[in-house]
Scaffold this motif. Structure first.
Motif, mmCIF file in Angstrom:
data_model
loop_
_atom_site.group_PDB
_atom_site.id
_atom_site.type_symbol
_atom_site.label_atom_id
_atom_site.label_comp_id
_atom_site.label_asym_id
_atom_site.label_seq_id
_atom_site.Cartn_x
_atom_site.Cartn_y
_atom_site.Cartn_z
ATOM 1 N N VAL A 245 35.862 -67.628 -61.643
ATOM 2 C CA VAL A 245 35.801 -68.613 -60.557
ATOM 3 C C VAL A 245 34.369 -69.085 -60.330
ATOM 4 N N ASP B 234 40.893 -78.798 -55.666
ATOM 5 C CA ASP B 234 40.886 -78.457 -54.237
ATOM 6 C C ASP B 234 39.474 -78.483 -53.661
ATOM 7 N N ALA C 203 37.104 -70.843 -52.809
ATOM 8 C CA ALA C 203 37.570 -71.145 -54.168
ATOM 9 C C ALA C 203 38.443 -70.025 -54.719
ATOM 10 N N TYR C 204 38.052 -68.796 -54.461
ATOM 11 C CA TYR C 204 38.804 -67.627 -54.948
ATOM 12 C C TYR C 204 40.211 -67.617 -54.355
ATOM 13 N N ASP C 205 40.322 -67.891 -53.064
ATOM 14 C CA ASP C 205 41.638 -67.954 -52.422
ATOM 15 C C ASP C 205 42.481 -69.066 -53.031
ATOM 16 N N SER C 206 41.851 -70.203 -53.301
ATOM 17 C CA SER C 206 42.562 -71.319 -53.927
ATOM 18 C C SER C 206 43.054 -70.936 -55.316
ATOM 19 N N PHE C 207 42.169 -70.316 -56.104
ATOM 20 C CA PHE C 207 42.567 -69.915 -57.456
ATOM 21 C C PHE C 207 43.746 -68.950 -57.416
ATOM 22 N N SER D 230 45.112 -73.228 -63.541
ATOM 23 C CA SER D 230 44.802 -72.727 -62.195
ATOM 24 C C SER D 230 43.361 -73.026 -61.801
ATOM 25 N N MET E 199 42.117 -75.393 -58.741
ATOM 26 C CA MET E 199 41.126 -74.903 -57.782
ATOM 27 C C MET E 199 39.961 -75.877 -57.657
ATOM 28 N N HIS F 296 46.018 -68.579 -55.232
ATOM 29 C CA HIS F 296 47.239 -69.307 -54.862
ATOM 30 C C HIS F 296 47.846 -69.999 -56.080
ATOM 31 N N HIS F 297 47.019 -70.724 -56.820
ATOM 32 C CA HIS F 297 47.530 -71.467 -57.978
ATOM 33 C C HIS F 297 47.930 -70.528 -59.117
ATOM 34 N N TYR F 298 47.142 -69.489 -59.327
ATOM 35 C CA TYR F 298 47.444 -68.594 -60.452
ATOM 36 C C TYR F 298 48.708 -67.779 -60.194
#
Length: 229
Positions: free
Chosen positions: A63, A40, A87-91, A33, A37, A93-95
């Motif tokens: 993160v 991304d 970045a936190y939002d991306s992480f 994840s 991120m 999502h993936h996690y």
């Protein structure tokens, strides 16, 4: 050493456990994840070895450390707030996709949890992992039913190494300081237990930022949890 030898012949009323690095090896999910991120964010991937060093202080810290490729990345002023939020939002999502997909219980964990449940010992998870991911991981690992209490890093105003989560769990379980026990794998667990005034057992296989757990001076170290049975 058997648990009853460590606790002077009487089982604890409450055992509190850290999650990542204690009950579950969850770094593979986290690393996938984090790398997604970073991709991304157009940054180089970190890889599992680095992520294994960075975990333990909650997802926001992880993160931030990944964004600057440095353990000190979560210190104030290092990471731009807007960059972190993206970045936190991306992480997350993936996690949400990866959590539990590549994780596994450490040897001896399920046997120990079952044995304590059968003996009527109350059990709690006290982790710095976000609450939503904690609940999902426990369910995916098939161990959520063992715990009467589950506290994540965002469940209260403070997280480990602050004693608040441990003291809250003890209060919720209607236990006492001398009948409660913490089991963890990192200095955060040991510091939290010391600050709360409870005994602490450590496991050497988890995530402690690359430092040997012996350096944190737990009350006891066991190779796997089932060695306490």
């Amino acid at each position: 050493m058997k648990l009853t030898e460590f606790t002077a012949g009487k089982l604890p009323q409450l055992i509190m456990y850290d999650l990542d690095g204690t009950l579950v090896d969850s770094v593979p999910d986290l690393a996938i994840s984090i790398d997604a991120m970073l991709d991304d964010m157009n940054l180089p991937k970190a890889g599992e070895d680095k992520v294994r060093l960075w975990v333990g202080n909650g997802i926001p810290s992880l993160v931030k450390r990944a964004l600057v490729d440095d353990m000190a990345g979560d210190q104030p002023g290092i990471v731009n707030r807007d960059v972190f939020i993206k970045a936190y939002d991306s992480f997350k999502h993936h996690y949400a996709i990866e959590v539990g997909q590549h994780s596994h219980l450490y040897p001896g964990v399920k046997n120990f949890l079952e044995a304590m449940a059968n003996k009527g010992v109350k059990q709690a998870v006290v982790t710095n992992k976000s609450e939503i991911f904690t609940e999902k991981l426990l369910k995916l690992m098939g161990i959520d039913h063992f715990f009467e209490i589950s506290l994540g890093g965002d469940s209260l105003d403070e997280k480990k190494p602050h004693p608040m989560p441990l003291l809250h769990a003890i209060e919720q379980a209607e236990a006492s300081l001398d009948t409660a026990l913490m089991i963890g794998d990192s200095s955060n667990d040991i510091k939290a237990a010391r600050a709360a005034g409870v005994k602490v057992i450590a496991l050497p296989y988890g995530y402690n930022h690359g430092e040997p757990i012996e350096a944190s001076n737990p009350d006891l170290i066991v190779p796997t949890m089932d060695k306490l049975l």
